[in-house]
Design an enzyme around this catalytic site. Structure first.
Site, short mmCIF file in Angstrom:
data_model
loop_
_atom_site.label_atom_id
_atom_site.label_comp_id
_atom_site.label_asym_id
_atom_site.label_seq_id
_atom_site.Cartn_x
_atom_site.Cartn_y
_atom_site.Cartn_z
N CYS A 71 0.80 -1.23 0.00
CA CYS A 71 0.00 0.00 0.00
C CYS A 71 0.82 1.27 0.00
CB CYS A 71 -0.98 0.01 1.17
SG CYS A 71 -0.22 0.16 2.81
N HIS A 110 -2.05 1.17 7.08
CA HIS A 110 -2.56 1.10 5.71
C HIS A 110 -2.70 2.51 5.14
CE1 HIS A 110 -4.39 -0.38 2.14
NE2 HIS A 110 -5.55 0.22 2.35
N ASP A 125 -8.51 2.85 -3.46
CA ASP A 125 -7.48 2.01 -2.85
C ASP A 125 -7.03 0.98 -3.88
OD1 ASP A 125 -5.88 0.41 -1.25
OD2 ASP A 125 -7.36 0.17 0.34
#
Length: 275
Positions: A71, A110, A125
């Site tokens: 991420c 995250h 995302d």
């Protein structure tokens, strides 16, 4: 935040000859193409190598070295592209709760993006592994939202925190909790440091890989490989050799494997450790 220096190549990898307009349809298309093109992968943390997240390093790794990332890499790269295309977008962070209670207060590890279009807010995302949303999700609604893959929904606690849920089969699973606090580079650096170096990180010394395709998700957890379909049961198997793993990483996940002598030994170790 640094600007992209190779946006043309990035867009070409996503199937664009010219920069698309910053519209909701473009955001949908970009996100789906991204998760089907670039693998989520943790080869660097498997090998216990540093994971630099400055934008030039990420561009080099993903666009030129043929790798993927997690991420802090993929969502940073994607956010830089959105901003270059003219989207009103910024980074935010969250706490992963997948696999545990949705109200657990886990570490802030995250990264994702907040995008505002015509006054409507969305989260985008491209870096959440095997359960990454394949479409942006409208923020200020608790309605079930269709994506190119599973349905998702968001819940709000009334105090600033949102929870992202995915419907897997007939079950709603909490994925992560996030808020809209403005983040600085150091916030991402600290989270990335934990994920890539802390002994309790689920990524350290582990192999986690995912890539989406039409109607399915490919996932790899150490030597356990699965294909999750939208319209039929998943197919799962355990890989029995480093050669099998190397072939899968290259052919199915599209990863150009790093030239590191420790890679085969690490993959052999994963095979031996998988029951």
């Amino acid at each position: 935040m640094s600007a992209l220096t190779h946006s043309r190549l990035y867009l070409q990898r996503l199937g664009y000859d010219t920069p698309p307009a910053p519209t909701l349809q473009t955001l949908h298309d970009l996100q789906l193409r991204h998760v089907c093109t670039f693998a989520f992968e943790s080869l660097s943390t498997l090998l216990r190598l540093p994971v630099p997240i400055d934008l030039p390093s990420v561009e080099q790794k993903v666009l030129f070295d043929g790798r993927g990332g997690y991420c802090y890499e993929l969502n940073q790269l994607f956010l830089a592209l959105l901003q270059e295309l003219g989207f009103d977008a910024r980074g935010i962070t969250g706490r992963v709760v997948m696999g545990g209670p949705a109200d657990a207060h886990t570490a802030r590890t995250h990264r994702l993006s907040l995008v505002t279009l015509d006054g409507v807010r969305y989260i985008s995302d491209v870096g959440f592994g095997g359960m990454v949303p394949s479409s942006p999700l409208q923020l200020d609604t608790e309605a079930v939202q269709a994506t190119a893959h599973e349905p998702y929904r968001l819940s709000f606690d009334g105090q600033g925190s949102y929870t992202l849920w995915a419907k897997v089969g007939e079950e709603w699973r909490g994925l992560y909790v996030f808020d809209l606090h403005v983040q600085a580079d150091i916030d991402y650096e600290i989270g990335n440091w934990y994920v890539s170096t802390h002994p309790q990180s689920p990524f350290l010394g582990q192999l986690k890989v995912a890539r989406l395709a039409a109607g399915k998700r490919h996932t790899l957890n150490n030597a356990s490989y699965a294909v999750h379909y939208l319209d039929r049961p998943s197919e799962k198997r355990t890989l029995n050799s480093a050669d099998e793993l190397l072939g899968l990483l290259s052919e199915t996940f599209g990863i150009h494997l790093p030239q590191d002598a420790r890679l085969r030994a690490s993959l052999d170790g994963l095979v031996l450790a998988t029951p």
